[in-house]
Design an enzyme around this catalytic site. Structure first.
Site, PDB file in Angstrom:
ATOM      1  N   HIS A  34       4.375  12.344   9.280  1.00 52.36           N
ATOM      2  CA  HIS A  34       3.329  13.061   8.666  1.00 52.36           C
ATOM      3  C   HIS A  34       2.058  12.567   8.942  1.00 52.36           C
ATOM      4  CE1 HIS A  34       3.339   9.786   6.070  1.00 52.36           C
ATOM      5  NE2 HIS A  34       4.487   9.939   5.871  1.00 52.36           N
ATOM      6  N   GLN A  35       0.986  13.137   8.368  1.00 57.13           N
ATOM      7  CA  GLN A  35      -0.479  12.829   8.693  1.00 57.13           C
ATOM      8  C   GLN A  35      -0.911  11.395   8.386  1.00 57.13           C
ATOM      9  OE1 GLN A  35      -2.337  14.791  10.390  1.00 57.13           O
ATOM     10  NE2 GLN A  35      -0.551  15.864  10.735  1.00 57.13           N
ATOM     11  N   HIS A  37       1.424   8.840   9.246  1.00 57.00           N
ATOM     12  CA  HIS A  37       1.499   8.219  10.449  1.00 57.00           C
ATOM     13  C   HIS A  37       0.400   8.684  11.485  1.00 57.00           C
ATOM     14  CE1 HIS A  37       5.946   9.037   8.710  1.00 57.00           C
ATOM     15  NE2 HIS A  37       5.775   7.520   9.068  1.00 57.00           N
ATOM     16  N   GLN A  61      17.621  -2.266   7.002  1.00 57.45           N
ATOM     17  CA  GLN A  61      16.906  -2.216   5.847  1.00 57.45           C
ATOM     18  C   GLN A  61      17.362  -1.286   4.738  1.00 57.45           C
ATOM     19  OE1 GLN A  61      13.395  -1.059   8.235  1.00 57.45           O
ATOM     20  NE2 GLN A  61      12.836   0.260   6.585  1.00 57.45           N
ATOM     21  N   GLY A 147       0.954   1.388   7.169  1.00 58.54           N
ATOM     22  CA  GLY A 147       0.217   2.256   5.923  1.00 58.54           C
ATOM     23  C   GLY A 147       0.303   1.003   4.819  1.00 58.54           C
ATOM     24  N   ASP A 150       3.269   1.087   1.681  1.00 54.18           N
ATOM     25  CA  ASP A 150       4.198   0.200   1.624  1.00 54.18           C
ATOM     26  C   ASP A 150       3.616  -1.075   1.495  1.00 54.18           C
ATOM     27  OD1 ASP A 150       6.620   1.651   1.922  1.00 54.18           O
ATOM     28  OD2 ASP A 150       5.502   2.290   3.799  1.00 54.18           O
ATOM     29  N   GLN A 153       5.367  -4.327   2.050  1.00 53.73           N
ATOM     30  CA  GLN A 153       5.999  -4.797   3.359  1.00 53.73           C
ATOM     31  C   GLN A 153       5.038  -4.973   4.116  1.00 53.73           C
ATOM     32  OE1 GLN A 153       8.223  -1.639   5.611  1.00 53.73           O
ATOM     33  NE2 GLN A 153       6.132  -1.045   6.224  1.00 53.73           N
TER      34      GLN A 153
END
Length: 282
Positions: A34-35, A37, A61, A147, A150, A153
């Site tokens: 999506h945008q 990413h 995961q 991003g 997360d 992460q």
């Protein structure tokens, strides 16, 4: 744009690029782009000569009963989005090549993986750090982009890179949101129209906390109650966690400051969504 599935081929391309003095950027994804990413890819293009996006739904995961089998996949559309964002190579390895039958090596960051998503998803971050470490070894990036949606992460990966002296610059990019504020996520595709409306309780509650903080509220207990009250009004919402943590080490805090991150995980119907807000950021 090329699609590479063979690990050895990807390594050879990366080694040749480095030998020729090229900078490599990597955007690791699980696909269904999506945008959000795309924003990582556009930034990666600015920072490197060779932009690689990995597309791999990583089985290690996902826990028992999670959505590995149903996780959305659309390679054709992914390739369109990646190419439009300036990606040079898509690396989409086969699971059997990444994790052959005799595979037995994992990377585990200990303390940062315990709270938040780690509390209810045992083994999740071990799978994340292992696959990211493998991608770093295969692609040999100078820079990797992730991003901030997360948030945990990103913190875990930064810790891994620091602890293991990996020569990779890790860049965190701002959350990209829909026009109404919902954080973009591949899992949003699971939501029914009614659930899609209910899902706005995540971003709306984060905005309310930010407003209260800007007006002077510093008590985490008071701010947390504000979030809990807003989300609990949504009949199809079930809270996994609402946490206020230090933005760098994820330690629990009682008093909010500009570095405090508010992290949420909420099930909307059967779909688990996460979102966060750093209180000192616009």
């Amino acid at each position: 744009m090329e699609l590479i599935q063979c690990i050895d081929e990807m390594q050879s391309i990366a080694q040749a690029a480095r030998a020729n003095g090229k900078r490599i950027a990597l955007v690791p994804t699980m696909g269904y782009l999506h945008q959000g990413h795309a924003s990582l890819m556009v930034e990666g293009q600015k920072r490197a000569d060779l932009l690689v996006a990995s597309i791999f739904v990583n089985p290690t995961q996902f826990g028992v009963g999670e959505d590995f089998d149903s996780y959305p996949r659309d390679m054709e559309n992914d390739m369109r989005i990646a190419e439009a964002a300036g990606v040079d190579l898509i690396f989409a390895p086969r699971a059997a090549d990444m994790y052959p039958a005799d595979y037995q090596t994992y990377v585990n960051v200990e303390e940062l993986t315990l709270p938040l998503c780690g509390a209810n998803r045992p083994g999740h971050f071990r799978g994340v750090t292992t696959v990211v470490a493998k991608f770093f070894n295969i692609v040999s990036p100078h820079v990797a982009l992730f991003g901030q949606k997360d948030y945990q992460q990103l913190a875990v990966i930064r810790q891994m890179v620091a602890d293991l002296n990996m020569p990779v610059e890790v860049i965190g990019m701002p959350i990209v949101r829909e026009a109404d504020g919902l954080a973009m996520s591949s899992r949003n595709s699971y939501l029914s129209p009614a659930e899609r409306v209910s899902a706005l309780c995540l971003s709306n509650s984060l905005n309310a906390v930010r407003t209260a903080f800007c007006k002077g509220e510093r008590s985490v207990a008071a701010l947390k109650n504000l979030v809990l009250d807003m989300i609990s009004k949504e009949r199809c919402a079930a809270i996994d966690y609402v946490e206020f943590r230090h933005g760098l080490n994820l330690a629990a805090v009682d008093t909010a400051d500009e570095q405090t991150v508010v992290a949420l995980a909420v099930k909307i119907g059967k779909t688990r969504l996460i979102d966060n807000r750093v209180l000192g950021e616009e």
